[in-house]
Design a protein around this motif. Structure first.
Motif, PDB file in Angstrom:
ATOM      1  N   ALA A 104       0.752  -0.846  -0.227  1.00 38.24           N
ATOM      2  CA  ALA A 104       0.050  -0.054  -0.151  1.00 38.24           C
ATOM      3  C   ALA A 104       0.456   1.582  -0.239  1.00 38.24           C
ATOM      4  CB  ALA A 104      -0.965   0.132   1.407  1.00 38.24           C
ATOM      5  N   SER A 135       2.359   1.566  -3.272  1.00 37.29           N
ATOM      6  CA  SER A 135       1.731   2.644  -4.395  1.00 37.29           C
ATOM      7  C   SER A 135       1.245   3.012  -3.818  1.00 37.29           C
ATOM      8  CB  SER A 135       0.573   1.113  -4.527  1.00 37.29           C
ATOM      9  OG  SER A 135       0.940  -0.325  -4.130  1.00 37.29           O
ATOM     10  N   ILE A 171      -1.153   4.511  -1.752  1.00 35.76           N
ATOM     11  CA  ILE A 171      -2.272   4.172  -0.528  1.00 35.76           C
ATOM     12  C   ILE A 171      -2.399   4.433   0.341  1.00 35.76           C
ATOM     13  CG2 ILE A 171      -4.412   2.485  -0.109  1.00 35.76           C
ATOM     14  CD1 ILE A 171      -3.343   0.786  -2.547  1.00 35.76           C
ATOM     15  N   ASP A 192      -5.962   5.732   1.596  1.00 36.44           N
ATOM     16  CA  ASP A 192      -7.024   5.802   2.611  1.00 36.44           C
ATOM     17  C   ASP A 192      -7.125   4.561   2.566  1.00 36.44           C
ATOM     18  OD1 ASP A 192      -9.935   5.755   2.803  1.00 36.44           O
ATOM     19  OD2 ASP A 192      -9.831   7.625   1.924  1.00 36.44           O
ATOM     20  N   SER A 203      -9.921   2.214   3.184  1.00 39.22           N
ATOM     21  CA  SER A 203     -11.307   2.077   2.619  1.00 39.22           C
ATOM     22  C   SER A 203     -11.532   2.540   1.869  1.00 39.22           C
ATOM     23  CB  SER A 203     -11.808   3.128   4.304  1.00 39.22           C
ATOM     24  OG  SER A 203     -11.697   3.927   4.246  1.00 39.22           O
ATOM     25  N   SER A 204     -11.282   3.410   1.072  1.00 44.46           N
ATOM     26  CA  SER A 204     -11.590   3.565  -0.464  1.00 44.46           C
ATOM     27  C   SER A 204     -10.948   2.847  -1.246  1.00 44.46           C
ATOM     28  CB  SER A 204     -11.624   5.004  -0.605  1.00 44.46           C
ATOM     29  OG  SER A 204     -12.101   6.377   0.559  1.00 44.46           O
ATOM     30  N   HIS A 205     -10.049   2.391  -1.068  1.00 38.21           N
ATOM     31  CA  HIS A 205      -8.700   1.656  -1.399  1.00 38.21           C
ATOM     32  C   HIS A 205      -8.560   0.347  -1.757  1.00 38.21           C
ATOM     33  CE1 HIS A 205      -7.691   5.745  -2.638  1.00 38.21           C
ATOM     34  NE2 HIS A 205      -7.136   5.842  -3.989  1.00 38.21           N
ATOM     35  N   ASN A 246     -10.175  -2.700  -2.501  1.00 39.47           N
ATOM     36  CA  ASN A 246      -9.997  -3.390  -3.587  1.00 39.47           C
ATOM     37  C   ASN A 246      -8.840  -3.159  -4.567  1.00 39.47           C
ATOM     38  OD1 ASN A 246     -12.600  -4.310  -3.170  1.00 39.47           O
ATOM     39  ND2 ASN A 246     -13.813  -2.673  -4.684  1.00 39.47           N
ATOM     40  N   GLN A 247      -8.643  -2.322  -4.404  1.00 45.98           N
ATOM     41  CA  GLN A 247      -7.004  -1.866  -4.783  1.00 45.98           C
ATOM     42  C   GLN A 247      -5.874  -2.847  -4.461  1.00 45.98           C
ATOM     43  OE1 GLN A 247      -5.697   2.137  -5.900  1.00 45.98           O
ATOM     44  NE2 GLN A 247      -3.331   1.663  -5.954  1.00 45.98           N
ATOM     45  N   LEU A 248      -6.089  -2.543  -3.325  1.00 48.67           N
ATOM     46  CA  LEU A 248      -4.857  -3.645  -2.547  1.00 48.67           C
ATOM     47  C   LEU A 248      -4.538  -4.200  -2.839  1.00 48.67           C
ATOM     48  CD1 LEU A 248      -2.497  -3.612  -0.579  1.00 48.67           C
ATOM     49  CD2 LEU A 248      -3.734  -3.115   0.760  1.00 48.67           C
TER      50      LEU A 248
END
Length: 314
Positions: free
Chosen positions: A67, A70, A72, A74, A76-78, A80-82
């Motif tokens: 994270a 990358s 990241i 936040d 909670s908002s990302h 799915n990306q993680l």
């Protein structure tokens, strides 16, 4: 027809046991709050018993490092990306019982903690995942349900791969018997979520201040080692390494506050909160020697495997 099927099942079962079915490997789950000594204790127990070892917390730390790298912040908002990054990454844990460590071994009496190296996408990140920026963010990563599910799959696969084969040991009467191999895994929800049927569950605890002192000692040792190494190589990194003390590494009091905040987050998170399993053995090691806690857990495991105890004198 049902009676015939039941009889056939009983006959098949008898034949399977008569020919010897594979015995389920012995699993030791060690849970507890941050910096309670789970990792070093679990490694020493695994070495004592000849079991495999998995540091489950390192998987969350690797996810946190992914994270951070990358960008990241936040979770909670990302999330799915993680999760996608986790699914596309490889994590490997190298348990090296006989190798030397780059940092000083933790030695108490006859005990040495084996070395463990964490590889993320074939890169050794063992030191990087223990740095303060990862420490501050890992609780947020671990609180997301989707991320926990992705990490759980990695944890179980690594534990399965780490299981050792059955070996011959002496039972309580001195007779040689074949006992299953096993694995030791430490974390915060191993006995409650990852392996709820573990043969031995331990909840390792200590006061916040005792844990803070241990973590500060660990950080300080690493810092001194980096400075010594840089100085011996006569590089320009020696001075910056020494200058990191007041900024990168907090005081014992600051660490204690961070640990209490981490405890609160772990206990109150929605998914797989930190809990003491109903069938866990609670060990408060605030005033125990490292040797005492390792040998007590190893002998508890021997008891449950029907083996002779080895350390009643500790």
């Amino acid at each position: 027809m049902l009676r015939t099927q039941a009889a056939l099942f009983r006959w098949t079962t008898r034949r399977l046991f008569a020919h010897g079915t594979p015995v389920r490997n012995f699993t030791i789950a060690i849970d507890g709050p941050a910096a309670s000594g789970k990792s070093s204790t679990a490694r020493a127990v695994a070495l004592e018993l000849g079991f495999g070892y998995i540091d489950s917390g390192s998987i969350y730390r690797c996810a946190t490092l992914l994270a951070l790298r990358s960008g990241i912040t936040d979770i909670s908002s990302h999330a799915n990306q993680l999760i996608d990054l986790i699914n596309k990454s490889s994590v490997d844990i190298k348990f090296q019982p006989s190798s030397s460590r780059s940092a000083p071994n933790l030695i108490t009496g006859r005990l040495t903690v084996p070395d463990v190296r964490i590889l993320l996408n074939d890169e050794d990140v063992s030191d990087e995942i223990r740095k303060p920026d990862v420490n501050r963010m890992v609780a947020k990563v671990a609180s997301d349900g989707g991320i926990r599910a992705a990490v759980m799959s990695v944890q179980r696969a690594l534990a399965k791969a780490a299981e050792t084969r059955s070996t011959e040991m002496r039972d309580k009467k001195g007779a040689v018997k074949s006992v299953p191999g096993g694995v030791v895994m430490d974390g915060r929800d191993i006995g409650t979520t990852i392996f709820p049927n573990a043969e031995l569950k331990i909840y390792l605890d200590a006061s916040a201040m005792a844990r803070a002192i241990r973590r500060w000692d660990e950080m300080n040792s690493k810092l001194k080692e980096e400075a010594t190494k840089a100085k011996s190589l006569d590089t320009s990194d020696a001075a910056p390494a020494a200058e990191r003390t007041p900024t990168e590494y907090p005081s014992v009091e600051d660490i204690a506050r961070e640990l209490e905040e981490r405890d609160y987050a772990d206990i109150n998170r929605q998914h797989s909160p930190l809990r003491i399993a109903t069938d866990a053995v609670v060990i408060d090691n605030t005033s125990m020697t490292f040797e005492q806690q390792v040998y007590s857990i190893a002998d508890l495991a021997r008891d449950r495997m029907g083996l002779e105890r080895k350390h009643d004198d500790v």
